[in-house]
Design an enzyme around this catalytic site. Structure first.
Site, short mmCIF file in Angstrom:
data_model
loop_
_atom_site.label_atom_id
_atom_site.label_comp_id
_atom_site.label_asym_id
_atom_site.label_seq_id
_atom_site.Cartn_x
_atom_site.Cartn_y
_atom_site.Cartn_z
CD GLU A 281 6.34 -3.27 -3.00
OE1 GLU A 281 7.27 -3.87 -3.60
OE2 GLU A 281 6.22 -2.03 -3.01
CB CYS B 52 5.35 3.59 -5.94
SG CYS B 52 4.19 3.39 -7.33
#
Length: 271
Positions: A114, A2
């Site tokens: 992402e 993350c």
């Protein structure tokens, strides 16, 4: 991993979702659509209120710095590299194990970003024809629109170069726990793109479902093996992913337009 996420919910909304009892109204809780490491972020924790007569833990919304600095660190310089803690080893790593047993938090988000390298771009990279392949960002979020409750840890660090009364004498920092990405099908997958979270990246933030929130935040739960049961991945099929503008790749860009779903990946970044 993350490394970037979005957080747009107001504290009043979070108060209702997490049953928060206390937050500082003078602190600005502005929506942030491009949260990056070292930024101040918002976390939910159960902790006694300082100088209060009642010693019981109180559900609080606090502002922390993303990038954990262990209490024993000589300087805070390593915090920027400690934005994530792996679920598989968090209980044994010196930087995280004390926080894991006593200082756990939830970091609320809309979802996380992402980046995926397109297959054609990867082929060029392998052939040595392109050194920096263009990547397509995806936004990953609960399919039902609920809050993405990321499991986190927090720590206190004392800056010994400053006097006790200095407002920056104490740092409160945090880290997001990550786990292996789901290999099963997404709850809602893009028409043209990855079919699972593992297709996007091998790791993902550990999302806590509501039935685990109280147990995770409870500072009285300190047994390591008991706590490790809370690190199990959530049920599959809860997430959706969709392509967003490459503007999110620049941390200086920040606005709701970053969450706008593209009909297809941008030209040159097809999955």
């Amino acid at each position: 991993m993350c490394g970037r996420y979005a957080s747009s919910r107001r504290p009043e909304d979070l108060a209702g979702i997490f049953e928060i009892e206390k937050w500082e109204p003078e602190e600005a809780y502005e929506p942030d659509f491009n949260v990056a490491p070292t930024k101040e972020v918002y976390a939910v924790m159960d902790r006694p209120v300082k100088d209060a007569e009642d010693p019981r833990p109180v559900r609080q919304l606090r502002k922390l710095k993303w990038g954990l600095v262990p209490s024993w660190a000589k300087t805070p310089e390593g915090g920027a590299r400690m934005i994530n803690a792996r679920a598989e080893t968090v209980h044994e790593k010196p930087s995280y194990r004390r926080a894991f047993t006593t200082r756990r938090c939830i970091i609320p988000a809309d979802g996380y970003y992402e980046w995926v390298t397109a297959a054609s771009e990867r082929d060029l990279e392998v052939e040595g024809k392109k050194k920096r392949p263009r990547k397509q960002p995806y936004f990953v979020t609960p399919a039902d629109g609920s809050v993405f409750a990321m499991a986190g840890l927090y720590e206190f660090w004392r800056d010994r170069t400053l006097p006790d009364e200095h407002p920056l004498a104490w740092w409160v920092t945090c880290s997001v726990i990550t786990t292996e990405a789901e290999t099963g099908p997404l709850g809602v997958a893009p028409a043209d793109g990855p079919r699972s979270l593992a297709d996007i990246h091998p790791r993902m933030p550990l999302m806590l479902t509501p039935d685990r929130w109280d147990a995770w935040l409870d500072p009285a739960r300190t047994d390591v093996e008991d706590l490790r049961t809370l690190l199990a991945p959530p049920p599959g099929g809860l997430m959706r992913a969709y392509p967003v503008s490459t503007a999110v790749s620049n941390v200086r860009n920040n606005g709701p337009e970053l969450l706008k779903e593209l009909e297809a990946p941008e030209e040159g970044t097809l999955f």
